[in-house]
Enzyme design. Sequence first.
Site, short mmCIF file in Angstrom:
data_model
loop_
_atom_site.label_atom_id
_atom_site.label_comp_id
_atom_site.label_asym_id
_atom_site.label_seq_id
_atom_site.Cartn_x
_atom_site.Cartn_y
_atom_site.Cartn_z
N HIS A 500 31.66 34.42 31.99
CA HIS A 500 31.53 35.19 33.23
C HIS A 500 33.11 35.00 34.00
O HIS A 500 33.43 35.78 34.88
CB HIS A 500 30.51 34.62 34.32
CG HIS A 500 30.05 35.65 35.05
ND1 HIS A 500 30.82 36.91 35.22
CD2 HIS A 500 28.90 36.14 35.70
CE1 HIS A 500 30.18 37.70 36.03
NE2 HIS A 500 28.69 37.28 36.25
N ASP A 504 32.23 40.81 32.93
CA ASP A 504 31.25 40.92 33.93
C ASP A 504 30.01 41.62 33.30
O ASP A 504 30.04 42.12 32.05
CB ASP A 504 31.83 41.97 35.04
CG ASP A 504 32.63 42.96 34.49
OD1 ASP A 504 31.91 43.76 33.71
OD2 ASP A 504 33.52 43.43 35.08
#
Length: 530
Positions: A500, A504
């Site tokens: 992350h 995304d």
Amino acid sequence: MSDFILPDIGEGIVECELVKWLVAEGDVIEEDQPVAEVMTDKALVEIPAPYKGRVTRLYHKEGDIAKVHAPLFELVEEDGEGGASNAAPETPAETNTADSAPSPAPQAAAGDSDDTPEDFILPDIGEGIVECEVVEWLVAEGDEIEEDQPVVEVMTDKAMVEITAPKAGRVTKLYHEQQAMAKVHAPLFAFIPREREEGAARTPAASAQPAPEAKPAVNAPSQKPGHQRIPASPAVRRLVRENNLNLADIVGSGKDGRVLKADVLAHLEQPAKPVTAEPSPAPSAGRSRRAPAGEQEVRVEPIRGMKAAMARSMVASASTIPHFNFSEDIDVTDLLKLREQLKPVAEARGSRLTLMPFIMKAMALAVQEYPILNSQLNDEATEIHYLPSCNIGMAVDGKAGLIVPNVKGVEHLTLLEVADEVARLTEAARSGRVSQDDLKGGTISISNIGALGGTYAAPIINAPEVAIVALGRTQKLPRFDANGQVVERAIMTVSWAGDHRIIDGGTIARFCNLWKGYLESPQTMLLHMG
């Protein structure tokens, strides 16, 4: 005529078991022709010939332990005119001990006491390894040892290594207890070389003094008169430990009673010995209570080797990479039909066509649109390195533990070439023959948990990669068609984990949709294949 010196065959590996000779003395061999198979703690390795020539001597018999940097066989180069040799002689065998064994502490200077022991310094046992676990001492303080005799087994995070004596002598001190950690370049044990003791014995005493009485064993532990070293390779010893066996209980069929892997497997297949009918203790009057299950002894098993390496790697990945998960269903009904149509063609050329080559090929195509999925972060997380090739790893649950070999350059391979690589790596992983090259350089990974029956998962990224997908079991499930009718479809679930820091949810969803499109309409892949 020259000796072929056994080269380095892995980090920290100093010896290996010669499993099988593939040539005989007198044979003429070609360059790169496999000459022998040797077994390390990790894999079975084929040793190729360095050049064309005639084998004149094999230094070991099958089942022997061969040392790295020591002669393995003797070869006369064939020049086509009678086999004259023009190779310079290599280092003689006697120099091997100094190569493979560490240099002991500096020799005692003239005039030093003959009772002054020398420290054996733990040598480098692999790149980057600074310490190791003392698994088992094979000698005790006070024991007489011979040159090259195994003294101790130590375990790194990659392999079990036997440390051998640099010269004959008497052990005076063991610096570590078993299960303790020993530092590289620090003393491991102390010993008095036999040559010095014998020299002292031949030297007449300067003054007539009564012969000293035999020293009582003050510090020296008692000798083990019944202790006899059972020959077995490190790999075999590890197999014995993993199965909680006693090496002494296994009958060795090798030379001098060497216990081979086949002996251990045969021992495991033996039916359990009938329990001797011992008279059960008479129940004490008035005490018929059975021991509760909670009082049973807890079995403790240390985590070592590849399992320990996997544990550290997973902890590091889970604790340093912020994971997020994304799951999806993929309808692979049409893909299964296409595979059934292509299977005869693949089998005709000796290939086994599973779903995995399609999944990898579709992934490599999708990566071209979303190269962030095929990238790496630098250690400081300040740069993204986009990788030029899509090397797709496939997690394989082998006997030695979980390993992830990868198919390199999937974007440049045909479906059949990918199928052949998948078959080769799967077989190699399950038999312990995966090479270091096959394990290096992965850029994105696939874990096929569906092969074991699972549906969803939350996989952990195989750092330094940035994404991994777990494939679930393909199930026949009801779905609505375009006319609103319920139809049977083959549905495979997939579970993604992404880094992350640079990926995304929207990116991985769009990437997954493109990959899913190729798999649900496999003919569309044809439009994008180079």
